[in-house]
Design a protein around this motif. Sequence first.
Motif, short mmCIF file in Angstrom:
data_model
loop_
_atom_site.label_atom_id
_atom_site.label_comp_id
_atom_site.label_asym_id
_atom_site.label_seq_id
_atom_site.Cartn_x
_atom_site.Cartn_y
_atom_site.Cartn_z
N LEU A 24 -11.98 23.63 10.30
CA LEU A 24 -11.35 24.98 11.12
C LEU A 24 -10.95 26.68 10.10
CD1 LEU A 24 -8.52 23.18 11.89
CD2 LEU A 24 -9.47 24.30 13.49
N TYR A 44 -11.28 21.39 20.78
CA TYR A 44 -11.78 20.41 19.54
C TYR A 44 -11.55 18.88 20.53
CZ TYR A 44 -12.67 23.62 15.92
OH TYR A 44 -13.00 24.83 14.72
N HIS A 90 -10.96 29.53 13.16
CA HIS A 90 -10.33 29.31 13.95
C HIS A 90 -9.09 28.90 13.54
CE1 HIS A 90 -14.07 27.67 16.69
NE2 HIS A 90 -13.87 29.15 16.20
N LEU A 150 -7.12 18.94 20.94
CA LEU A 150 -7.55 18.07 20.48
C LEU A 150 -7.57 17.03 20.82
CD1 LEU A 150 -8.87 17.41 17.04
CD2 LEU A 150 -6.60 17.91 16.56
N LEU A 203 -10.98 17.67 8.76
CA LEU A 203 -10.57 18.90 9.87
C LEU A 203 -10.72 20.36 9.62
CD1 LEU A 203 -11.10 19.28 13.32
CD2 LEU A 203 -9.06 18.40 13.23
N ARG A 256 -9.38 26.62 23.14
CA ARG A 256 -10.35 26.30 22.92
C ARG A 256 -9.76 24.56 22.47
NH1 ARG A 256 -9.25 29.05 18.31
NH2 ARG A 256 -10.86 30.86 19.10
N VAL A 304 -5.79 25.52 18.11
CA VAL A 304 -7.11 24.40 18.76
C VAL A 304 -6.19 24.25 20.14
CG1 VAL A 304 -8.29 22.15 18.61
CG2 VAL A 304 -8.22 23.80 17.34
N HIS A 309 -15.52 22.56 21.39
CA HIS A 309 -16.17 22.09 20.36
C HIS A 309 -16.85 21.10 20.05
CE1 HIS A 309 -16.97 26.27 18.62
NE2 HIS A 309 -16.06 26.51 19.17
N CYS A 310 -17.94 20.01 20.28
CA CYS A 310 -17.57 18.52 19.88
C CYS A 310 -18.09 18.23 18.92
CB CYS A 310 -18.98 18.12 21.25
SG CYS A 310 -18.34 18.17 22.88
#
Length: 330
Positions: free
Chosen positions: A217, A146, A222, A228, A213, A144, A225, A169-170
């Motif tokens: 999450l 970020y 989530h 990051l 953040l 995952r 990550v 994920h952006c």
Amino acid sequence: MNRCVLARVCVLLSILCLVAHLYLELQGFHVKSWRTLISTKEPQMHTRTQAVSEERKRLSDSMSTCYPTARHYRKSLRWKIKLQPWASESHSLEDEAFRFLKYITTPQVSCRNPANSLPAQGSWTLCLDNRFNLARSINTKHCRVYSLGVGGEDKQLEKILAKAGCEVHCFDPSIREAHLQDSRMWLHRLSIDWRDPNPAVMTQRQHSSTKKLSAVLNHYGHRQVDVLKMDMESAEWKILENLILENVLPSVGLLLLEVHLHWAGFEVSGNEPSVVRYWFSLLKELENTHFHLYHSYRDAAKPHLFLQKNLHNASSAYILGWVNRCYSAR
């Protein structure tokens, strides 16, 4: 008659003196023998105690001090970070800058990427060393990512990771739609902040959202990550401080961070030496959270400005890569 009694008393006293002398001699022998025994055993006992102490230390060092993989994000009891001692007694900007720049340009761990690893994207370099868990996460397609930005930054690394099977994920406040999805890449119109949003400001901004953040999450459920990436154009210092204080970083495997040095950064106050000391203290907090610097990239295209000065020929921007040696993959 008196002479006979006197003689007997003398003999008796002589016998008593002899017995007393023998007793004292015997006691002295035992004390000496005991002392000799103790002195002989002392080095052995010291050696044995030292060996036990060293063994306990080895056991203590070998015990895992890492964090659990699943965490519930909550506000930490910490209100501020621990500031490091000054670089020198003079508290000069030159000394603080020299220590800081030396720290961010000296990798703490070498990253031996395998030959079949993902291609490096210039300044944004991943650590796919098999000693760490990111490589396994990518190979099993359970990674995952970020990516935190403020618009316009390069997304090549994110596209490569999405193509490799990662869930990317952006978060960018400049995109037009609230949420967009392209294959395994999600775009969210969201700005990451270091504080809770002001309700009055949120009401005025109908087309954007701001969250910490930790709240993001929790919103998506989530707990980990793997990568990051932060390119926050001088907001990185306060965001990093928030991640430290709220204990978010233990659930991050790899941190790619662009730092900007031409000015103090948003809401960073104090005179110039205090600012650099604060920057250095933040990065030392990273180290205390089991993150080791493996990559440092100096952007030669950026102006040579360090707090609006030309100090030690420093660039105004550096990209740093940190790997969490205690990170456990899902």
